[in-house]
Design an enzyme around this catalytic site. Structure first.
Site, short mmCIF file in Angstrom:
data_model
loop_
_atom_site.label_atom_id
_atom_site.label_comp_id
_atom_site.label_asym_id
_atom_site.label_seq_id
_atom_site.Cartn_x
_atom_site.Cartn_y
_atom_site.Cartn_z
N VAL A 13 32.74 16.96 31.71
CA VAL A 13 32.33 15.78 30.80
C VAL A 13 31.09 15.43 30.71
O VAL A 13 30.56 14.36 29.96
CB VAL A 13 33.29 14.73 31.15
CG1 VAL A 13 34.92 15.27 30.80
CG2 VAL A 13 33.23 14.17 32.50
N ASP A 14 30.06 15.87 31.54
CA ASP A 14 28.83 15.42 31.74
C ASP A 14 28.02 16.46 30.40
O ASP A 14 28.63 17.25 29.96
CB ASP A 14 28.12 16.12 32.77
CG ASP A 14 28.06 17.33 33.22
OD1 ASP A 14 28.31 17.80 34.22
OD2 ASP A 14 27.62 18.11 32.35
N HIS A 72 37.68 18.93 27.97
CA HIS A 72 38.16 17.73 28.74
C HIS A 72 37.44 16.65 28.40
O HIS A 72 37.60 15.66 28.87
CB HIS A 72 38.21 18.11 30.45
CG HIS A 72 39.13 18.98 30.74
ND1 HIS A 72 38.76 19.61 32.31
CD2 HIS A 72 40.01 19.54 30.36
CE1 HIS A 72 39.91 20.32 32.34
NE2 HIS A 72 40.60 20.29 31.31
N CYS A 98 40.49 -2.66 15.73
CA CYS A 98 41.90 -3.42 16.12
C CYS A 98 41.81 -4.08 17.33
O CYS A 98 42.71 -4.74 17.94
CB CYS A 98 42.98 -2.16 16.26
SG CYS A 98 42.76 -1.32 18.19
N THR A 127 34.67 27.10 38.84
CA THR A 127 35.85 26.26 38.72
C THR A 127 36.89 26.83 39.49
O THR A 127 36.87 27.80 39.94
CB THR A 127 36.26 26.34 37.33
OG1 THR A 127 37.33 25.84 37.12
CG2 THR A 127 36.48 27.74 36.80
P1 OAD Z 1 36.76 21.77 41.17
O1 OAD Z 1 36.32 20.83 41.91
O2 OAD Z 1 38.23 21.94 41.19
O3 OAD Z 1 36.28 23.08 41.60
C1 OAD Z 1 34.75 23.16 41.60
C2 OAD Z 1 34.50 24.53 42.17
O4 OAD Z 1 33.18 24.76 42.08
C3 OAD Z 1 35.23 25.00 43.31
O5 OAD Z 1 36.20 26.43 43.26
C4 OAD Z 1 34.08 25.49 44.34
O6 OAD Z 1 34.23 26.39 45.21
C5 OAD Z 1 32.82 25.77 42.99
N1 OAD Z 1 31.41 25.42 43.41
C6 OAD Z 1 30.99 24.34 44.23
N2 OAD Z 1 29.67 24.34 44.19
C7 OAD Z 1 29.26 25.38 43.39
C8 OAD Z 1 28.01 25.86 43.19
N3 OAD Z 1 26.91 25.41 43.55
N4 OAD Z 1 27.99 27.03 42.48
C9 OAD Z 1 29.24 27.57 41.87
N5 OAD Z 1 30.56 27.14 42.23
C10 OAD Z 1 30.52 26.02 42.96
O7 OAD Z 1 36.39 21.45 39.65
P2 OAD Z 1 36.76 22.12 38.35
O8 OAD Z 1 37.48 23.59 38.46
O9 OAD Z 1 36.01 21.87 37.35
O10 OAD Z 1 39.82 17.52 35.08
O11 OAD Z 1 38.17 21.03 38.00
C11 OAD Z 1 38.84 21.13 36.52
C12 OAD Z 1 39.12 19.72 36.31
O12 OAD Z 1 39.93 19.19 37.06
C13 OAD Z 1 38.04 18.98 35.96
O13 OAD Z 1 37.54 19.31 34.70
C14 OAD Z 1 38.88 17.64 35.97
C15 OAD Z 1 39.53 18.07 37.38
O14 OAD Z 1 40.53 16.90 37.70
C16 OAD Z 1 40.27 16.33 34.47
O15 OAD Z 1 40.06 15.34 35.14
C17 OAD Z 1 41.29 16.29 33.49
#
Ligand code: OAD
Length: 268
Positions: free
Chosen positions: A88-89, A111, A171, A211
């Site tokens: 969301v950034d 998201h 509203c 991710t």
């Molecule tokens: P996560 O925190 O679940 O996953 C982050 C991933 O990035 C992990 O697999 C880490 O190993 C990896 N990681 C960390 N540092 C890194 C780096 N320097 N380079 C590459 N990878 C790295 O975050 P998201 O998968 O984005 O949604 O989470 C998905 C959604 O869950 C978010 O959008 C948010 C969260 O709850 C909502 O709130 C609806």
């Protein structure tokens, strides 16, 4: 070259934005049920608003990193390109390569966008990137940890801060961050944009970066993108639920791996 790029919090980690489930991730210390659900906002809008205010503040102080810039470069070289980010950034939108940023049509923030606010009741949306940029109320942030000091502010603070949650000009209900919370549907218009891109043809490459692929649609889109014989490249220091489908695994931080990977792709 036809490319789908999917990113998560890991791509912004090297810009100083915490991930969710990684070490020091938001969900390691904070309860998503109290901060990222419609029920949480109904129960304690001030707490939720302040958390998103703190996050906006942190994002404003952050800069896109070489991973964001490499993705902007890839977009310039690909015939067809779509970036689907769960973040969301606004670091993808701010990232430049040779003075060019990604065009809006090439970005799907699945998201939502933390700098957009919308009414919690009617369909009013304020995309003015305002999102009330002022820093968190005094005393809210613990100067040592940089985290929310206390959940239950004094009553005086409560009244004053309650007033500060903007009201919908149409509203009068409270406005809320323009993000997707747990238990909420994705924006169908944004989903349709991804579906249209996938329907227009198979991709040569699907890059999935930073991710945990916690949501099924992320894996589904990546696999459909490379349906016939494309390459599915995962960039992530750690294993994820998508790793077993990848044709290439790059176990490095994104800001290190992406500039090199993109140079390889654009010089092929
Ligand atoms: P996560 O925190 O679940 O996953 C982050 C991933 O990035 C992990 O697999 C880490 O190993 C990896 N990681 C960390 N540092 C890194 C780096 N320097 N380079 C590459 N990878 C790295 O975050 P998201 O998968 O984005 O949604 O989470 C998905 C959604 O869950 C978010 O959008 C948010 C969260 O709850 C909502 O709130 C609806």
């Amino acid at each position: 070259m036809r490319v789908l790029v999917i990113t998560g919090a890991g791509v912004s980690a090297e810009s100083g934005i915490p991930t969710f489930r990684g070490k020091d991730g938001y969900w390691r210390n904070l309860d998503p049920a109290r901060l990222a659900t419609p029920e949480a906002f109904a129960k304690d809008p001030r707490l939720v608003w302040q958390w998103y205010r703190e996050r906006r503040e942190r994002i404003r102080k952050s800069e896109p990193n070489p991973a964001h810039q490499a993705i902007a470069k890839l977009a310039q070289h690909a015939q067809d390109f779509l970036l689907v980010t769960q973040n969301v950034d606004d670091l993808h939108a701010r990232a430049e390569w040779e003075g060019n940023t990604l065009v809006r049509q090439n970005i799907v923030q699945i998201h939502g966008d933390i700098f957009i606010t919308r009414c919690s009741h009617c369909d009013f949306v304020d995309a003015g990137r305002g999102g009330s940029p002022e820093p968190p109320a005094p005393g809210t942030i613990d100067s040592n940890s940089g985290r929310l000091r206390s959940i239950a502010p004094t009553s005086a603070q409560a009244e004053q801060e309650e007033e500060e949650i903007p009201k919908c000009p149409r509203c009068g209900a409270l406005v809320r961050p323009g993000v997707v919370w747990f238990g909420e549907q994705l924006d169908l218009g944004e989903v349709q944009r991804v579906e249209n891109f996938l329907d227009e043809g198979a991709c040569d490459f699907a890059l999935v970066i930073g991710t945990t692929a916690a949501f099924g649609y992320i894996i589904d889109w990546a696999l459909r993108a490379i349906a016939s014989n494309g390459e599915l490249v995962e960039v992530n220091p750690d294993e994820t639920s998508l790793s077993r489908f990848a044709t290439h695994l790059i176990r490095e931080p994104a800001a290190v791996a992406l500039p090199r990977l993109v140079d390889e792709l654009v010089t092929q």
